[in-house]
Design a protein around this motif. Structure first.
Motif, mmCIF file in Angstrom:
data_model
loop_
_atom_site.group_PDB
_atom_site.id
_atom_site.type_symbol
_atom_site.label_atom_id
_atom_site.label_comp_id
_atom_site.label_asym_id
_atom_site.label_seq_id
_atom_site.Cartn_x
_atom_site.Cartn_y
_atom_site.Cartn_z
ATOM 1 N N PHE A 36 46.579 41.365 44.516
ATOM 2 C CA PHE A 36 46.151 40.012 43.603
ATOM 3 C C PHE A 36 47.124 39.308 43.066
ATOM 4 C CE2 PHE A 36 43.257 43.735 42.521
ATOM 5 C CZ PHE A 36 42.169 43.174 42.894
ATOM 6 N N GLN A 37 47.046 38.119 43.193
ATOM 7 C CA GLN A 37 48.145 37.032 42.882
ATOM 8 C C GLN A 37 47.481 36.087 41.724
ATOM 9 O OE1 GLN A 37 47.145 36.214 46.497
ATOM 10 N NE2 GLN A 37 47.729 38.117 47.118
ATOM 11 N N GLU A 38 48.095 35.608 40.728
ATOM 12 C CA GLU A 38 47.860 34.745 39.940
ATOM 13 C C GLU A 38 46.752 35.305 38.902
ATOM 14 O OE1 GLU A 38 47.408 29.924 39.353
ATOM 15 O OE2 GLU A 38 46.917 30.753 41.262
ATOM 16 N N MET A 39 47.131 36.696 38.567
ATOM 17 C CA MET A 39 46.265 37.142 37.506
ATOM 18 C C MET A 39 46.158 36.480 36.364
ATOM 19 S SD MET A 39 48.238 39.811 39.240
ATOM 20 C CE MET A 39 49.207 40.246 37.798
ATOM 21 N N LYS A 40 47.279 36.141 35.493
ATOM 22 C CA LYS A 40 47.298 35.421 34.164
ATOM 23 C C LYS A 40 46.755 36.316 33.192
ATOM 24 C CE LYS A 40 46.398 30.871 36.078
ATOM 25 N NZ LYS A 40 45.535 29.480 35.732
ATOM 26 N N LEU A 41 47.294 37.638 33.393
ATOM 27 C CA LEU A 41 47.230 38.690 32.470
ATOM 28 C C LEU A 41 48.378 38.856 31.437
ATOM 29 C CD1 LEU A 41 45.401 41.465 34.352
ATOM 30 C CD2 LEU A 41 44.441 40.372 32.611
ATOM 31 N N SER A 42 48.125 38.642 30.356
ATOM 32 C CA SER A 42 49.400 38.625 29.193
ATOM 33 C C SER A 42 50.090 40.089 29.255
ATOM 34 C CB SER A 42 48.974 38.207 27.969
ATOM 35 O OG SER A 42 47.807 39.168 27.476
ATOM 36 N N SER A 43 49.170 41.303 29.479
ATOM 37 C CA SER A 43 49.558 42.561 29.570
ATOM 38 C C SER A 43 48.914 43.522 30.595
ATOM 39 C CB SER A 43 49.455 43.054 28.090
ATOM 40 O OG SER A 43 48.090 43.204 27.827
ATOM 41 N N LEU A 44 49.497 44.175 31.427
ATOM 42 C CA LEU A 44 48.967 44.910 32.497
ATOM 43 C C LEU A 44 49.335 46.546 32.191
ATOM 44 C CD1 LEU A 44 47.486 43.898 34.903
ATOM 45 C CD2 LEU A 44 49.550 44.320 36.350
ATOM 46 N N ASN A 45 48.239 47.130 32.199
ATOM 47 C CA ASN A 45 48.568 48.613 32.010
ATOM 48 C C ASN A 45 47.666 49.543 32.822
ATOM 49 O OD1 ASN A 45 45.948 48.563 30.516
ATOM 50 N ND2 ASN A 45 47.112 47.674 28.903
#
Length: 412
Positions: A36-45
């Motif tokens: 995936f590209q350009e998810m624009k997620l501030s935090s990923l877990n």
């Protein structure tokens, strides 16, 4: 061994509803590895990633977003691939993977390229370092934010230095730019203006393609993004041990006959005349196979490289007005014509239409006949009681079951 790889710019996965749609589509597309590209997620877990993948058998590596912009997430099925090493760069996520079934080791690089021409050089340097770090089969995929030819952007008619640099990177790393099936563009502006381009793509090294033997890349429908997902299907063709075949086109290669004569005269065996002949033929076969692989090479790949060189040369002349490259252009065109002649001889031999003379140039006819033999011998799917089976093991099982029943009925 088969592999299904998906590259997708989803333009924001911070929306739970969009993640739910993505998870549903991934189940339908049955992917083994997704970028995936350009998810624009501030935090990923792990919780967020599992909400996308929908399966507990996963591993992942991510390039974090910057101020909720950009980002790359690479996820794969642990039952199919296992991580050996990983490096997160400025523009890419790079993972060294090993196939669980076949132990094939290869590097995968998920990319989200910069829009600024001044930063693209740093992207090519970063990816080249990754290639040198592992020095193995390689697959690069993602949103590069740059086209390779003017025809890949609606309304674009000229080459630029950024386009040349992209092609230089591909050629310097000996990557294969797979044909795009299903569409000419991968990004569409959803507003009223008519803008579209091919900025998403996958690039593979020759040894990566050779390992699978049957690799295709097609565009999937745009659903939750202005980018089309790209699906790469790589599968090895199941076949028995192939018999050695002398290629008639080898006779057109300069010095080939003298080379064979030297090999033949250099063999020394003792025994009966028939035994000596058999041993010399076997030794010649091994030398021919080695020479074909290491020196003669793949005709299609050689021609593709020459065509790319010629296109780049002519584009530079149009842009910069160069004229001193005329001799080089003539030499490249001559080599392309020679390879085309060899390919025609090869197709003619494969078509088994021995009554056609060598001077005939009906290449398309030979292509159709040779490909028809392949299609006749390959079963892509079977339908049983209204259900279509396309998985290789299921197809094999259904075919065997059918003939077993037929045999039983004939006995009774």
């Amino acid at each position: 061994m088969s592999l299904r790889l998906l590259s997708w710019n989803v333009r924001g996965l911070n929306n739970p509803q969009k993640r739910e749609v993505c998870k549903n589509l991934l189940k339908e597309w049955k992917c083994d590895i997704v970028c995936f590209q350009e998810m624009k997620l501030s935090s990923l877990n792990s919780v967020v990633v599992r909400s996308l993948w929908g399966s507990p058998f996963l591993d992942w590596v991510a390039l974090d977003t910057v101020n909720t912009a950009g980002g790359v997430l690479l996820v794969w099925d642990k039952r199919v691939l296992e991580k050996v090493d990983s490096v997160v760069g400025r523009f890419s996520v790079n993972v060294l993977l090993k196939g669980v079934v076949d132990d094939f080791v290869w590097a995968g690089s998920g990319v989200y390229g910069p829009n600024d021409d001044n930063q693209r050089g740093a992207l090519w340097e970063e990816l080249t370092r990754m290639h040198s770090r592992w020095n193995t089969a390689w697959c690069v995929f993602g949103d590069f934010n740059i086209i390779r030819f003017p025809s890949e952007r609606l309304g674009c008619e000229t080459f630029s230095s950024a386009i040349f640099a992209f092609s230089d990177f591909i050629e310097a790393n000996y990557l294969v730019d797979l044909p795009l099936e299903g569409a000419s563009f991968t990004w569409f502006r959803d507003s009223g203006t008519n803008c579209m381009s091919r900025i998403d793509r996958t690039l593979e090294s020759v040894d990566w393609v050779d390992h699978f033997g049957n690799v295709s890349q097609r565009v999937l429908p745009r659903v939750v993004s202005d980018h089309c997902p790209l699906l790469v299907v790589a599968s090895s063709v199941s076949k028995g041990r192939s018999a050695f075949k002398f290629e008639n086109m080898w006779l057109k290669e300069e010095g080939f006959v003298e080379r064979v004569r030297q090999w033949w005269n250099g063999y020394c065996f003792s025994g009966s005349p028939s035994f000596i002949l058999a041993r010399k033929l076997k030794a010649l076969k091994e030398d021919l196979k080695k020479w074909n692989k290491e020196e003669f090479g793949d005709l299609a790949f050689r021609k593709k490289c020459l065509l790319s060189d010629l296109l780049g040369l002519e584009a530079r002349e149009d842009l910069l007005g160069l004229s001193q490259e005329g001799q080089t252009r003539i030499q490249i065109k001559g080599e392309i014509a020679h390879l085309a002649s060899l390919e025609e001889i090869s197709w003619r031999q494969k078509s088994r239409m021995l009554f056609v003379k060598e001077g005939d140039n009906n290449t398309c006819f030979f292509h159709r006949v040779a490909n028809s033999h392949r299609r006749t011998n390959h079963i892509r799917g079977v339908e049983v009681d209204g259900v279509l089976y396309e998985d290789e093991e299921e197809v094999r099982s259904k075919v065997v079951h059918f003939y077993q029943n037929l045999y039983t009925e004939s006995d009774t």
